[in-house]
Write a protein that holds these residues in place. Structure first.
Motif, PDB file in Angstrom:
ATOM      1  N   UNK A   1       0.836  -1.202   0.000  1.00 28.10           N
ATOM      2  CA  UNK A   1       0.000   0.000   0.000  1.00 28.10           C
ATOM      3  C   UNK A   1       0.869   1.250   0.000  1.00 28.10           C
ATOM      4  N   UNK A   2       1.886   1.265   0.825  1.00 29.44           N
ATOM      5  CA  UNK A   2       2.773   2.425   0.903  1.00 29.44           C
ATOM      6  C   UNK A   2       3.441   2.688  -0.440  1.00 29.44           C
ATOM      7  N   UNK A   3       3.880   1.631  -1.087  1.00 33.79           N
ATOM      8  CA  UNK A   3       4.531   1.795  -2.393  1.00 33.79           C
ATOM      9  C   UNK A   3       3.544   2.346  -3.427  1.00 33.79           C
ATOM     10  N   UNK A   4       2.325   1.822  -3.449  1.00 35.44           N
ATOM     11  CA  UNK A   4       1.308   2.312  -4.379  1.00 35.44           C
ATOM     12  C   UNK A   4       0.997   3.793  -4.156  1.00 35.44           C
ATOM     13  N   UNK A   5       1.044   4.216  -2.906  1.00 36.88           N
ATOM     14  CA  UNK A   5       0.658   5.578  -2.546  1.00 36.88           C
ATOM     15  C   UNK A   5       1.834   6.549  -2.541  1.00 36.88           C
ATOM     16  N   UNK A   6       3.035   6.034  -2.673  1.00 38.68           N
ATOM     17  CA  UNK A   6       4.204   6.897  -2.693  1.00 38.68           C
ATOM     18  C   UNK A   6       4.570   7.479  -1.336  1.00 38.68           C
ATOM     19  N   UNK A   7       4.316   6.702  -0.286  1.00 38.81           N
ATOM     20  CA  UNK A   7       4.673   7.123   1.072  1.00 38.81           C
ATOM     21  C   UNK A   7       5.354   5.957   1.778  1.00 38.81           C
ATOM     22  N   UNK A   8       5.895   6.215   2.944  1.00 37.44           N
ATOM     23  CA  UNK A   8       6.585   5.187   3.722  1.00 37.44           C
ATOM     24  C   UNK A   8       5.581   4.460   4.628  1.00 37.44           C
ATOM     25  N   UNK A   9       5.831   3.187   4.941  1.00 38.61           N
ATOM     26  CA  UNK A   9       4.924   2.452   5.821  1.00 38.61           C
ATOM     27  C   UNK A   9       4.726   3.115   7.187  1.00 38.61           C
ATOM     28  N   UNK A  10       5.777   3.735   7.739  1.00 32.73           N
ATOM     29  CA  UNK A  10       5.616   4.368   9.049  1.00 32.73           C
ATOM     30  C   UNK A  10       4.631   5.533   8.983  1.00 32.73           C
ATOM     31  N   UNK A  11       4.519   6.170   7.810  1.00 31.35           N
ATOM     32  CA  UNK A  11       3.550   7.261   7.651  1.00 31.35           C
ATOM     33  C   UNK A  11       2.132   6.696   7.739  1.00 31.35           C
ATOM     34  N   UNK A  12       1.902   5.567   7.092  1.00 31.36           N
ATOM     35  CA  UNK A  12       0.580   4.922   7.178  1.00 31.36           C
ATOM     36  C   UNK A  12       0.243   4.561   8.617  1.00 31.36           C
ATOM     37  N   UNK A  13       1.207   4.003   9.338  1.00 31.61           N
ATOM     38  CA  UNK A  13       0.952   3.633  10.736  1.00 31.61           C
ATOM     39  C   UNK A  13       0.638   4.875  11.572  1.00 31.61           C
TER      40      UNK A  13
END
Length: 112
Positions: A15-27
């Protein structure tokens, strides 16, 4: 026999890769936006649906493009209400689907 889910789901890294953000940002955003609540597997793995990805896109737009604070983005999402937000996500996904369908038709015409 295992049934596949009705819609695609993505692990946090995908998901992070698809959205162009880092996983920690999603968390982090999960802790700041109550609407963002991915599904969890039995082992606790986060799984993001297409609707959740649409919500994250909206959050990203509000924060990065409109320059809102987290509090401002949270209020904007609350004002929209779930039905309006879901309607926007649905419309965006349909537009993407139509765009992809159109590009597939173009590819076929070029190949013919």
């Amino acid at each position: 026999m295992d049934e596949k889910p009705a819609s695609a789901t993505y692990k946090i890294g995908q998901a992070a890769e698809l959205l162009g953000i880092k996983p920690f940002v999603l968390r982090f955003w999960e802790s700041e936006f109550p609407q963002l609540e991915p599904l969890r597997t039995a082992s606790g793995q986060r799984m993001y649906s297409e609707e959740q990805l649409g919500l994250v896109r909206e959050i990203k737009h509000l924060l990065y493009e409109e320059g809102l604070t987290i509090e401002g983005a949270r209020k904007r999402l609350e004002e929209k209400g779930p039905s309006e937000l879901l309607r926007e996500v649905r419309d965006e996904l349909r537009a993407i689907r139509d765009l992809l369908a159109g590009s597939n038709d173009s590819d076929m015409e070029v190949r013919s």
